[in-house]
Motif scaffolding. Structure first.
Motif, PDB file in Angstrom:
ATOM      1  N   ALA A  23     -16.410  20.144 -39.748  1.00 26.87           N
ATOM      2  CA  ALA A  23     -17.663  19.840 -40.459  1.00 26.87           C
ATOM      3  C   ALA A  23     -17.505  20.040 -41.965  1.00 26.87           C
ATOM      4  N   ARG A  24     -16.749  21.039 -42.368  1.00 25.84           N
ATOM      5  CA  ARG A  24     -16.519  21.250 -43.808  1.00 25.84           C
ATOM      6  C   ARG A  24     -15.689  20.119 -44.403  1.00 25.84           C
ATOM      7  N   PHE A  25     -14.680  19.671 -43.655  1.00 26.74           N
ATOM      8  CA  PHE A  25     -13.883  18.537 -44.140  1.00 26.74           C
ATOM      9  C   PHE A  25     -14.754  17.280 -44.264  1.00 26.74           C
ATOM     10  N   GLU A  26     -15.595  17.039 -43.272  1.00 30.32           N
ATOM     11  CA  GLU A  26     -16.459  15.863 -43.318  1.00 30.32           C
ATOM     12  C   GLU A  26     -17.500  15.988 -44.429  1.00 30.32           C
ATOM     13  N   ALA A  27     -18.053  17.175 -44.630  1.00 32.44           N
ATOM     14  CA  ALA A  27     -19.038  17.389 -45.693  1.00 32.44           C
ATOM     15  C   ALA A  27     -18.418  17.146 -47.075  1.00 32.44           C
ATOM     16  N   ALA A  28     -17.107  17.350 -47.177  1.00 35.70           N
ATOM     17  CA  ALA A  28     -16.406  17.104 -48.434  1.00 35.70           C
ATOM     18  C   ALA A  28     -16.121  15.619 -48.643  1.00 35.70           C
ATOM     19  N   GLY A  29     -16.471  14.803 -47.645  1.00 36.54           N
ATOM     20  CA  GLY A  29     -16.303  13.362 -47.780  1.00 36.54           C
ATOM     21  C   GLY A  29     -14.999  12.814 -47.226  1.00 36.54           C
ATOM     22  N   PHE A  30     -14.260  13.629 -46.475  1.00 34.87           N
ATOM     23  CA  PHE A  30     -12.986  13.187 -45.920  1.00 34.87           C
ATOM     24  C   PHE A  30     -13.194  12.463 -44.603  1.00 34.87           C
ATOM     25  N   ASP A  31     -12.341  11.492 -44.341  1.00 32.93           N
ATOM     26  CA  ASP A  31     -12.382  10.741 -43.086  1.00 32.93           C
ATOM     27  C   ASP A  31     -11.222  11.148 -42.192  1.00 32.93           C
ATOM     28  N   VAL A  32     -11.491  11.280 -40.898  1.00 32.14           N
ATOM     29  CA  VAL A  32     -10.434  11.504 -39.911  1.00 32.14           C
ATOM     30  C   VAL A  32      -9.840  10.140 -39.588  1.00 32.14           C
ATOM     31  N   VAL A  33      -8.535   9.987 -39.842  1.00 27.13           N
ATOM     32  CA  VAL A  33      -7.867   8.716 -39.568  1.00 27.13           C
ATOM     33  C   VAL A  33      -6.791   8.858 -38.486  1.00 27.13           C
ATOM     34  N   GLY A  34      -6.609  10.068 -37.984  1.00 26.63           N
ATOM     35  CA  GLY A  34      -5.694  10.325 -36.875  1.00 26.63           C
ATOM     36  C   GLY A  34      -6.003  11.688 -36.298  1.00 26.63           C
ATOM     37  N   CYS A  35      -5.906  11.814 -34.962  1.00 28.67           N
ATOM     38  CA  CYS A  35      -6.237  13.084 -34.325  1.00 28.67           C
ATOM     39  C   CYS A  35      -5.563  13.161 -32.970  1.00 28.67           C
ATOM     40  N   LYS A  36      -4.967  14.324 -32.672  1.00 34.92           N
ATOM     41  CA  LYS A  36      -4.442  14.545 -31.330  1.00 34.92           C
ATOM     42  C   LYS A  36      -4.302  16.029 -31.039  1.00 34.92           C
ATOM     43  N   LEU A  37      -4.307  16.318 -29.742  1.00 29.22           N
ATOM     44  CA  LEU A  37      -4.141  17.668 -29.223  1.00 29.22           C
ATOM     45  C   LEU A  37      -2.754  17.741 -28.605  1.00 29.22           C
ATOM     46  N   ALA A  38      -1.999  18.777 -28.946  1.00 27.53           N
ATOM     47  CA  ALA A  38      -0.651  18.913 -28.391  1.00 27.53           C
ATOM     48  C   ALA A  38      -0.208  20.364 -28.458  1.00 27.53           C
ATOM     49  N   ARG A  39       0.720  20.697 -27.589  1.00 27.74           N
ATOM     50  CA  ARG A  39       1.405  21.985 -27.673  1.00 27.74           C
ATOM     51  C   ARG A  39       2.689  21.722 -28.451  1.00 27.74           C
ATOM     52  N   LEU A  40       2.899  22.455 -29.531  1.00 27.89           N
ATOM     53  CA  LEU A  40       4.059  22.243 -30.392  1.00 27.89           C
ATOM     54  C   LEU A  40       5.310  22.841 -29.753  1.00 27.89           C
ATOM     55  N   THR A  41       6.363  22.054 -29.696  1.00 30.24           N
ATOM     56  CA  THR A  41       7.614  22.479 -29.074  1.00 30.24           C
ATOM     57  C   THR A  41       8.447  23.307 -30.063  1.00 30.24           C
ATOM     58  N   PRO A  42       9.357  24.128 -29.558  1.00 30.94           N
ATOM     59  CA  PRO A  42      10.248  24.873 -30.448  1.00 30.94           C
ATOM     60  C   PRO A  42      11.032  23.949 -31.386  1.00 30.94           C
ATOM     61  N   GLU A  43      11.455  22.807 -30.893  1.00 29.54           N
ATOM     62  CA  GLU A  43      12.221  21.875 -31.721  1.00 29.54           C
ATOM     63  C   GLU A  43      11.372  21.332 -32.877  1.00 29.54           C
ATOM     64  N   LEU A  44      10.164  20.934 -32.576  1.00 32.56           N
ATOM     65  CA  LEU A  44       9.276  20.398 -33.606  1.00 32.56           C
ATOM     66  C   LEU A  44       8.891  21.486 -34.617  1.00 32.56           C
ATOM     67  N   LEU A  45       8.650  22.677 -34.126  1.00 34.69           N
ATOM     68  CA  LEU A  45       8.313  23.783 -35.024  1.00 34.69           C
ATOM     69  C   LEU A  45       9.484  24.140 -35.930  1.00 34.69           C
ATOM     70  N   ARG A  46      10.681  24.125 -35.393  1.00 37.57           N
ATOM     71  CA  ARG A  46      11.869  24.438 -36.193  1.00 37.57           C
ATOM     72  C   ARG A  46      12.033  23.400 -37.308  1.00 37.57           C
ATOM     73  N   GLU A  47      11.758  22.130 -36.990  1.00 36.19           N
ATOM     74  CA  GLU A  47      11.834  21.081 -38.008  1.00 36.19           C
ATOM     75  C   GLU A  47      10.738  21.271 -39.062  1.00 36.19           C
ATOM     76  N   HIS A  48       9.525  21.537 -38.589  1.00 35.71           N
ATOM     77  CA  HIS A  48       8.387  21.696 -39.496  1.00 35.71           C
ATOM     78  C   HIS A  48       8.559  22.902 -40.424  1.00 35.71           C
ATOM     79  N   TYR A  49       9.082  23.987 -39.878  1.00 36.67           N
ATOM     80  CA  TYR A  49       9.266  25.211 -40.653  1.00 36.67           C
ATOM     81  C   TYR A  49      10.727  25.410 -41.057  1.00 36.67           C
TER      82      TYR A  49
END
Length: 139
Positions: A23-49
């Motif tokens: 709600a705060r993001f939307e109140a700031a005028g931002f649009d959601v253009v992509g959304c998903k629910l997922a459990r982050l894998t160790p491989e993806l987390l290692r890449e991200h971090y």
């Protein structure tokens, strides 16, 4: 229009703050253009971090970020990378002012409610890491 990447972190999910934060993001005028629910894998987390994956505290980050599914979003808006970071407050929630997302809902450096890209370049890289091109919509 800029796009940025955010993760509603496990503490946000567990404490049921997703609606209030969105709600705060939307109140700031931002649009959601992509959304998903997922459990982050160790491989993806290692890449991200990757920038801290060799640090002694990294296993704690991986355990925290993989403990439950998270919501990942692509948001769009004018100067959105900087504006989202301002709405969040400092990474360390203990230093975040009341009225910011982390100041209102976070508790420390890791349990700080939302990850957000810290630059336009990182936003592009993170969006590409977590979303396929067809999962981000043009408005």
């Amino acid at each position: 229009m800029q796009k940025t990447f955010v993760i509603f972190k496990p503490d946000c999910m567990a404490q049921r703050h997703v609606g209030q934060v969105l709600a705060r993001f939307e109140a700031a005028g931002f649009d959601v253009v992509g959304c998903k629910l997922a459990r982050l894998t160790p491989e993806l987390l290692r890449e991200h971090y990757a920038h801290v994956a060799d640090k002694p505290f990294y296993p704690e980050i991986e355990a925290f970020m993989s403990q439950r599914p998270v919501i990942m979003m692509a948001l769009q808006g004018e100067d959105i990378v900087a504006k989202v970071r301002d709405l969040l407050g400092p990474t360390d929630s203990r230093k975040a002012a009341k009225g910011t997302i982390r100041g209102d809902f976070g508790t420390d450096m890791m349990t700080n409610v939302v990850h957000a890209s810290d630059s336009v370049e990182n936003a592009r890289a993170e969006l590409a890491r977590f979303f396929r091109p067809e999962e981000i919509f043009a408005l």
